[in-house]
Design an enzyme around this catalytic site. Sequence first.
Site, PDB file in Angstrom:
ATOM      1  N   GLU A  66     -30.630-113.920 -56.471  1.00  0.00           N
ATOM      2  CA  GLU A  66     -31.338-112.859 -56.703  1.00  0.00           C
ATOM      3  C   GLU A  66     -32.850-113.172 -56.677  1.00  0.00           C
ATOM      4  O   GLU A  66     -33.374-113.481 -57.777  1.00  0.00           O
ATOM      5  CB  GLU A  66     -30.884-111.939 -57.902  1.00  0.00           C
ATOM      6  CG  GLU A  66     -29.389-111.895 -57.937  1.00  0.00           C
ATOM      7  CD  GLU A  66     -29.220-110.384 -57.371  1.00  0.00           C
ATOM      8  OE1 GLU A  66     -30.441-109.899 -57.008  1.00  0.00           O
ATOM      9  OE2 GLU A  66     -27.975-110.209 -57.172  1.00  0.00           O
TER      10      GLU A  66
ATOM     11  N   CYS B  17     -38.365-107.063 -60.316  1.00  0.00           N
ATOM     12  CA  CYS B  17     -38.279-107.487 -59.306  1.00  0.00           C
ATOM     13  C   CYS B  17     -38.213-106.263 -58.108  1.00  0.00           C
ATOM     14  O   CYS B  17     -38.481-106.589 -56.905  1.00  0.00           O
ATOM     15  CB  CYS B  17     -36.783-108.098 -59.069  1.00  0.00           C
ATOM     16  SG  CYS B  17     -35.641-107.251 -59.776  1.00  0.00           S
TER      17      CYS B  17
ATOM     18  N   LYS C  11     -28.913-120.657 -68.394  1.00  0.00           N
ATOM     19  CA  LYS C  11     -30.192-121.176 -68.781  1.00  0.00           C
ATOM     20  C   LYS C  11     -31.263-120.032 -68.535  1.00  0.00           C
ATOM     21  O   LYS C  11     -31.382-119.871 -67.466  1.00  0.00           O
ATOM     22  CB  LYS C  11     -30.534-122.485 -68.141  1.00  0.00           C
ATOM     23  CG  LYS C  11     -31.725-122.875 -68.834  1.00  0.00           C
ATOM     24  CD  LYS C  11     -32.750-123.932 -67.940  1.00  0.00           C
ATOM     25  CE  LYS C  11     -33.712-123.185 -67.003  1.00  0.00           C
ATOM     26  NZ  LYS C  11     -34.878-122.574 -67.915  1.00  0.00           N
TER      27      LYS C  11
ATOM     28  N   GLU D 254     -45.519-110.829 -53.576  1.00  0.00           N
ATOM     29  CA  GLU D 254     -45.229-110.101 -54.631  1.00  0.00           C
ATOM     30  C   GLU D 254     -46.327-110.537 -55.636  1.00  0.00           C
ATOM     31  O   GLU D 254     -46.768-111.802 -55.970  1.00  0.00           O
ATOM     32  CB  GLU D 254     -44.013-110.972 -55.138  1.00  0.00           C
ATOM     33  CG  GLU D 254     -43.187-110.233 -56.314  1.00  0.00           C
ATOM     34  CD  GLU D 254     -41.881-110.759 -56.955  1.00  0.00           C
ATOM     35  OE1 GLU D 254     -41.795-112.210 -56.754  1.00  0.00           O
ATOM     36  OE2 GLU D 254     -41.218-110.237 -57.300  1.00  0.00           O
TER      37      GLU D 254
HETATM   38  P1  NAD Z   1     -39.050-118.791 -61.788  1.00  0.00           P
HETATM   39  O1  NAD Z   1     -38.516-118.939 -60.497  1.00  0.00           O
HETATM   40  O2  NAD Z   1     -40.119-119.371 -61.868  1.00  0.00           O
HETATM   41  O3  NAD Z   1     -37.928-119.213 -62.853  1.00  0.00           O
HETATM   42  C1  NAD Z   1     -36.784-118.544 -62.933  1.00  0.00           C
HETATM   43  C2  NAD Z   1     -35.695-119.794 -63.573  1.00  0.00           C
HETATM   44  O4  NAD Z   1     -35.730-120.761 -62.978  1.00  0.00           O
HETATM   45  C3  NAD Z   1     -36.440-120.023 -64.835  1.00  0.00           C
HETATM   46  O5  NAD Z   1     -35.350-120.186 -65.794  1.00  0.00           O
HETATM   47  C4  NAD Z   1     -36.935-121.544 -64.794  1.00  0.00           C
HETATM   48  O6  NAD Z   1     -36.769-122.362 -66.050  1.00  0.00           O
HETATM   49  C5  NAD Z   1     -35.848-122.019 -63.811  1.00  0.00           C
HETATM   50  N1  NAD Z   1     -36.249-122.936 -62.938  1.00  0.00           N
HETATM   51  C6  NAD Z   1     -37.517-123.363 -62.522  1.00  0.00           C
HETATM   52  N2  NAD Z   1     -37.487-124.327 -61.533  1.00  0.00           N
HETATM   53  C7  NAD Z   1     -36.164-125.024 -61.647  1.00  0.00           C
HETATM   54  C8  NAD Z   1     -35.701-125.993 -60.989  1.00  0.00           C
HETATM   55  N3  NAD Z   1     -36.314-126.813 -60.053  1.00  0.00           N
HETATM   56  N4  NAD Z   1     -34.470-125.952 -61.100  1.00  0.00           N
HETATM   57  C9  NAD Z   1     -33.503-125.277 -62.012  1.00  0.00           C
HETATM   58  N5  NAD Z   1     -33.946-124.058 -62.616  1.00  0.00           N
HETATM   59  C10 NAD Z   1     -35.307-123.960 -62.372  1.00  0.00           C
HETATM   60  O7  NAD Z   1     -39.084-117.401 -61.847  1.00  0.00           O
HETATM   61  P2  NAD Z   1     -39.951-116.274 -63.013  1.00  0.00           P
HETATM   62  O8  NAD Z   1     -41.449-116.631 -62.917  1.00  0.00           O
HETATM   63  O9  NAD Z   1     -39.334-116.713 -64.176  1.00  0.00           O
HETATM   64  O10 NAD Z   1     -39.621-114.965 -62.743  1.00  0.00           O
HETATM   65  C11 NAD Z   1     -40.198-114.107 -61.804  1.00  0.00           C
HETATM   66  C12 NAD Z   1     -39.459-114.030 -60.475  1.00  0.00           C
HETATM   67  O11 NAD Z   1     -38.143-113.548 -60.623  1.00  0.00           O
HETATM   68  C13 NAD Z   1     -40.100-112.845 -59.597  1.00  0.00           C
HETATM   69  O12 NAD Z   1     -40.156-113.343 -58.286  1.00  0.00           O
HETATM   70  C14 NAD Z   1     -38.900-111.565 -59.517  1.00  0.00           C
HETATM   71  O13 NAD Z   1     -39.023-110.755 -58.397  1.00  0.00           O
HETATM   72  C15 NAD Z   1     -37.829-112.486 -59.811  1.00  0.00           C
HETATM   73  N6  NAD Z   1     -36.664-111.655 -60.310  1.00  0.00           N
HETATM   74  C16 NAD Z   1     -35.741-111.213 -59.433  1.00  0.00           C
HETATM   75  C17 NAD Z   1     -34.672-110.286 -59.922  1.00  0.00           C
HETATM   76  C18 NAD Z   1     -33.498-110.002 -59.131  1.00  0.00           C
HETATM   77  O14 NAD Z   1     -32.605-109.651 -59.352  1.00  0.00           O
HETATM   78  N7  NAD Z   1     -33.619-110.029 -57.793  1.00  0.00           N
HETATM   79  C19 NAD Z   1     -34.667-110.133 -61.028  1.00  0.00           C
HETATM   80  C20 NAD Z   1     -35.682-110.382 -61.921  1.00  0.00           C
HETATM   81  C21 NAD Z   1     -36.796-111.161 -61.623  1.00  0.00           C
END
Ligand code: NAD
Length: 506
Positions: A263, A297, A188, A397
């Site tokens: 991650e 990230c 997803k 962040e």
């Molecule tokens: P987010 O946590 O808001 O969303 C990530 C994903 O989780 C989306 O697909 C979202 O729809 C889903 N999601 C949200 N609530 C959920 C739930 N209750 N159950 C299941 N799925 C759910 O993150 P974002 O705003 O999309 O991305 C930014 C964040 O991602 C930053 O903190 C960034 O550092 C991190 N990130 C980490 C890495 C890594 O490899 N460490 C890589 C890229 C981004």
Amino acid sequence: MTERSTRRLASLKSFALDAGLGSHVGGGLVAGRGETVELVDPCDGETWTIYPDAGEAVVDQAMQAASGALTTWQALTASARGRLVWQVGQKVRERLDDLAQLETLTTGKPIRDTRAEVLKVAEMFEYYAGWCDKLHGQVIPVPTSHLNYTRREPLGVVVQITPWNAPIFTAGWQIAPAIAAGNAVVIKPSELTPASTLALARLAEEAGLPKGLVNVLAGLGQTTGEAAVTHAETRLVVFVGSPRTGALIAAAAARNTVPTILELGGKSANIVFADADLDRAALGAQAAIWSGAGQSCVAGSRLVVDRRVQEQLLDRLATAAGRLVVGAPEDEATAIGPILCERQWRTVDGMVEAARQAGARVRAGGGRPAHLAERGCYFAPTLIDEVRPDMAIARDEVFGPVLTVLPFDDEEEAIAIANGTRFGLAGAVWTQDVGRAHRVAAAVRAGTFWVNGYKTISVMSPFGGFGASGHGRSSGEEALLAYTQTKSVWIETAAEPPAGFGYGGD
Ligand code: NAD
């Protein structure tokens, strides 16, 4: 219709995605049944499409499709699976420019970045293709009359949940090791950026993967994502995203004793010593934080700098901040595109404003670039100094193009500042002293660390976080093993049955 929307429509059409966005399930497009998701172009604020959230019934269909495809996939020899995974890499190479265009037109990422990311996706499938027939167990010299060996077996259906900042890159990063290890995938992507993951799943089937092996859910986290995490068929959840959502997902998965790989975010320290090559360090610091508009990230969002060279380095960075091309992502010259959505733009702006209020100095940037003031989610490359380590801008962040400066007087202090957050995703040191480079690399708590460089990653090397940046590893051999479970097989070889109950050896 703007030129950008005409190009976006053509790009979607070239991947047969023009009929509207839905989920890719069992080889076909399935329309969602939930609430409407609206996709807004970050360059001009135009709503370019709406689609219904997948919802529970579509999740169930995807899980059944994945379970069905597992049988076909696992019936193939490991070498045959490897050849198909390799073909996915070739398909991605063939359509590299088209995929990069699609990503640029649906996320606002600069074309020069998306091209590099799509190329990396091809490399991911090629790398893991080679692993398919090398994933074997061990023979263990147990102290009994048994032959004991281990098997690396797939887990079954794995659920992958990814964020919006690098959608196709993150999809390849997770799908390739999962299928190479013999699993089926239900992925997803962020509800804001599903297009390139849908295109990748289609290409993977064109390359010969069984239908249903890779399914893509187009939908929201709290409905579609949660239904996938808690589905009875789910055997592993891999989550890439924010620490807050990661913790929720890990707790939900744990209730069904399903393991997770997380991650998460970071607040990485880029440490510059006085003996560093300052020109190179300045270039590295720019790439570390301003590329991708800071929506990375591993962004080097804290510049931890030797007080003796602070002014020289900041002068270089302030000049560069004014020169970097911020603008339309499809222009080859653009280095920095928009922030992906208005909500995130406001978060970034709010954090910069709060830092200002708390007494920090905005030395460059700090809002919309003057030439793009009228529309779009653009944010100028921003440099903030006179920061105290206890300020939110130094700890949390931002996920935007905002560099926070923290000076130090000696090595011990530099390391203490670097380790002064709950995160531990990445970091770097710039120095010409080889002993110091190794000492600092060992002392900083981070899953990835660079010396005299920043941001280089490869599918061949493990990647993941320490502390609040998560656990488990993506990429490299470790990711492959994480997508397997180990079985220990005991074969009695004794000519005579052991005496008494001696089957256990002990
Ligand atoms: P987010 O946590 O808001 O969303 C990530 C994903 O989780 C989306 O697909 C979202 O729809 C889903 N999601 C949200 N609530 C959920 C739930 N209750 N159950 C299941 N799925 C759910 O993150 P974002 O705003 O999309 O991305 C930014 C964040 O991602 C930053 O903190 C960034 O550092 C991190 N990130 C980490 C890495 C890594 O490899 N460490 C890589 C890229 C981004």
